[in-house]
Design a protein around this motif. Structure first.
Motif, PDB file in Angstrom:
ATOM      1  N   VAL A  80     -20.925   3.949  17.419  1.00  0.00           N
ATOM      2  CA  VAL A  80     -19.634   4.632  17.314  1.00  0.00           C
ATOM      3  C   VAL A  80     -18.528   3.638  17.652  1.00  0.00           C
ATOM      4  O   VAL A  80     -18.618   2.910  18.648  1.00  0.00           O
ATOM      5  N   VAL A  81     -17.488   3.616  16.828  1.00  0.00           N
ATOM      6  CA  VAL A  81     -16.372   2.697  17.054  1.00  0.00           C
ATOM      7  C   VAL A  81     -15.061   3.465  17.163  1.00  0.00           C
ATOM      8  O   VAL A  81     -14.935   4.594  16.665  1.00  0.00           O
ATOM      9  N   CYS A  82     -14.085   2.859  17.804  1.00  0.00           N
ATOM     10  CA  CYS A  82     -12.728   3.410  17.864  1.00  0.00           C
ATOM     11  C   CYS A  82     -11.881   2.776  16.771  1.00  0.00           C
ATOM     12  O   CYS A  82     -12.147   1.652  16.331  1.00  0.00           O
ATOM     13  N   GLU A  83     -10.852   3.512  16.335  1.00  0.00           N
ATOM     14  CA  GLU A  83      -9.926   3.005  15.327  1.00  0.00           C
ATOM     15  C   GLU A  83      -8.524   3.530  15.647  1.00  0.00           C
ATOM     16  O   GLU A  83      -8.216   4.694  15.391  1.00  0.00           O
ATOM     17  N   GLY A  84      -7.694   2.681  16.223  1.00  0.00           N
ATOM     18  CA  GLY A  84      -6.338   3.092  16.558  1.00  0.00           C
ATOM     19  C   GLY A  84      -5.471   3.226  15.326  1.00  0.00           C
ATOM     20  O   GLY A  84      -5.504   2.365  14.438  1.00  0.00           O
ATOM     21  N   GLU A  85      -4.661   4.303  15.270  1.00  0.00           N
ATOM     22  CA  GLU A  85      -3.875   4.576  14.073  1.00  0.00           C
ATOM     23  C   GLU A  85      -2.562   5.288  14.401  1.00  0.00           C
ATOM     24  O   GLU A  85      -2.441   5.957  15.427  1.00  0.00           O
ATOM     25  N   LEU A  86      -1.625   5.161  13.479  1.00  0.00           N
ATOM     26  CA  LEU A  86      -0.431   5.992  13.459  1.00  0.00           C
ATOM     27  C   LEU A  86      -0.760   7.253  12.665  1.00  0.00           C
ATOM     28  O   LEU A  86      -1.308   7.173  11.563  1.00  0.00           O
ATOM     29  N   ALA A  87      -0.442   8.415  13.215  1.00  0.00           N
ATOM     30  CA  ALA A  87      -0.697   9.685  12.537  1.00  0.00           C
ATOM     31  C   ALA A  87       0.616  10.353  12.182  1.00  0.00           C
ATOM     32  O   ALA A  87       1.572  10.362  12.967  1.00  0.00           O
ATOM     33  N   VAL A  88       0.665  10.925  10.986  1.00  0.00           N
ATOM     34  CA  VAL A  88       1.847  11.612  10.476  1.00  0.00           C
ATOM     35  C   VAL A  88       1.578  13.106  10.460  1.00  0.00           C
ATOM     36  O   VAL A  88       0.543  13.551   9.954  1.00  0.00           O
ATOM     37  N   VAL A  89       2.498  13.900  11.012  1.00  0.00           N
ATOM     38  CA  VAL A  89       2.370  15.355  11.008  1.00  0.00           C
ATOM     39  C   VAL A  89       3.378  15.930  10.020  1.00  0.00           C
ATOM     40  O   VAL A  89       4.586  15.669  10.118  1.00  0.00           O
ATOM     41  N   VAL A  90       2.878  16.704   9.068  1.00  0.00           N
ATOM     42  CA  VAL A  90       3.723  17.297   8.036  1.00  0.00           C
ATOM     43  C   VAL A  90       4.514  18.461   8.636  1.00  0.00           C
ATOM     44  O   VAL A  90       3.972  19.265   9.407  1.00  0.00           O
ATOM     45  N   GLY A  91       5.800  18.553   8.270  1.00  0.00           N
ATOM     46  CA  GLY A  91       6.657  19.601   8.817  1.00  0.00           C
ATOM     47  C   GLY A  91       7.120  20.636   7.822  1.00  0.00           C
ATOM     48  O   GLY A  91       7.592  21.704   8.198  1.00  0.00           O
ATOM     49  N   ARG A  92       6.989  20.317   6.528  1.00  0.00           N
ATOM     50  CA  ARG A  92       7.400  21.271   5.491  1.00  0.00           C
ATOM     51  C   ARG A  92       6.509  21.089   4.270  1.00  0.00           C
ATOM     52  O   ARG A  92       5.892  20.043   4.086  1.00  0.00           O
ATOM     53  N   LEU A  93       6.452  22.116   3.463  1.00  0.00           N
ATOM     54  CA  LEU A  93       5.634  22.088   2.259  1.00  0.00           C
ATOM     55  C   LEU A  93       6.035  20.906   1.378  1.00  0.00           C
ATOM     56  O   LEU A  93       7.217  20.653   1.159  1.00  0.00           O
ATOM     57  N   LEU A  94       5.025  20.180   0.890  1.00  0.00           N
ATOM     58  CA  LEU A  94       5.293  19.038   0.019  1.00  0.00           C
ATOM     59  C   LEU A  94       4.282  19.023  -1.119  1.00  0.00           C
ATOM     60  O   LEU A  94       3.074  19.005  -0.895  1.00  0.00           O
ATOM     61  N   LYS A  95       4.789  19.016  -2.341  1.00  0.00           N
ATOM     62  CA  LYS A  95       3.957  18.952  -3.532  1.00  0.00           C
ATOM     63  C   LYS A  95       4.661  18.093  -4.572  1.00  0.00           C
ATOM     64  O   LYS A  95       5.851  18.287  -4.840  1.00  0.00           O
ATOM     65  N   ASP A  96       3.913  17.133  -5.134  1.00  0.00           N
ATOM     66  CA  ASP A  96       4.431  16.274  -6.207  1.00  0.00           C
ATOM     67  C   ASP A  96       5.699  15.534  -5.803  1.00  0.00           C
ATOM     68  O   ASP A  96       6.683  15.509  -6.555  1.00  0.00           O
ATOM     69  N   ALA A  97       5.687  14.920  -4.630  1.00  0.00           N
ATOM     70  CA  ALA A  97       6.845  14.118  -4.214  1.00  0.00           C
ATOM     71  C   ALA A  97       6.965  12.889  -5.109  1.00  0.00           C
ATOM     72  O   ALA A  97       5.969  12.199  -5.367  1.00  0.00           O
ATOM     73  N   HIS A  98       8.168  12.611  -5.564  1.00  0.00           N
ATOM     74  CA  HIS A  98       8.368  11.498  -6.490  1.00  0.00           C
ATOM     75  C   HIS A  98       9.297  10.422  -5.953  1.00  0.00           C
ATOM     76  O   HIS A  98       9.672   9.512  -6.695  1.00  0.00           O
TER      77      HIS A  98
END
Length: 245
Positions: A80-98
């Motif tokens: 088992v390994v660790c993997e440090g990351e930046l995480a993004v939390v979605v705040g509003r509905l998003l579909k087909d962002a251009h």
């Protein structure tokens, strides 16, 4: 706009744990938990011509909070390994962002993640979902930080330590695909909902043996301007029913 604590709602038997934030009232975090693989170049960013992000699923039941043990079962998980990351939390509905601007406006904030991974299970399955979805294999927290608190998403330091020793040291400038690009890509094949979390990838490690976790270790991930996530590592015991995988 501010920094908002992410509060772990402890699960009773038969209920999945989740995080709450006053920035997203009434929303359980994570909803959909989306991982991104191979998103850092070993020697800095390079053009991603012809490539697309490598996406995998990580089940929401893998959630752990800041300070909560990462529980290992060596019989099941193996290495088992660790993997440090930046995480993004979605705040509003998003579909087909251009556009990047449209994608970034859908972000409630960012936090720190540890994408704990069972390498033997990944190798056995030839894909990542099971090996990344064991209980407690996704620590998140401790705060949700809004984007106005950060100077630039693509210049944040990421440092992972095991027992105080640095095992990862990089910046989000080395991402192959930026946060905005990842949001746009995911939104084109799926709808992103408030509370969904995207783990944006972990810095390249030429020798993964330094990332291996053992019971008794303490692992921390620090993202500059975002926070410090720290978790002890423990072995599963038969009476620990919530840690069974």
């Amino acid at each position: 706009m501010a920094r908002h604590p992410l509060t772990l709602v402890a699960a009773s038997l038969g209920a999945r744990p989740f995080l709450e934030s006053e920035a997203l009232p009434g929303v359980r975090i994570p909803g959909q938990l989306i991982g991104i693989g191979e998103n850092y170049w070993p020697d800095g960013p390079r053009p991603a011509a012809g490539r697309i992000p490598l996406v995998f699923g990580k089940f929401p039941g893998s959630l752990a909070g800041d300070g909560q043990p990462i529980v290992l079962d060596p019989v099941i998980a193996g290495t088992v390994v660790c993997e440090g990351e930046l995480a993004v939390v979605v705040g509003r509905l998003l579909k087909d962002a251009h556009s990047p601007e449209e994608a970034l406006k859908a972000i409630a904030g960012v936090t720190v993640a540890n994408d704990v991974s069972a390498r033997d299970l990944q190798a056995a399955d030839i894909q990542s979902t099971r090996g990344k979805s064991l209980d407690t294999f996704c620590p998140l927290g401790p705060e949700l930080v809004t984007l106005d608190e950060l100077p630039e998403l693509q210049s944040l330091s990421i440092v992972t330590r095991i027992n105080g020793a640095v095992v990862q040291d990089s910046t989000t400038a080395s991402m192959v695909f930026s946060v905005a690009e990842l949001m746009m890509f995911c939104s084109r094949f799926m709808t992103l909902y408030p509370g969904d979390v995207i783990l944006t990838g972990t810095p390249f490690a030429p020798d993964e043996s330094v990332l291996e976790l053992q019971p008794g270790d303490t692992v921390s991930v620090e993202v500059g301007g975002v926070g410090l996530l720290t978790n002890p590592v423990a072995a599963r015991v038969p009476s620990d029913r919530m840690a069974r995988v």
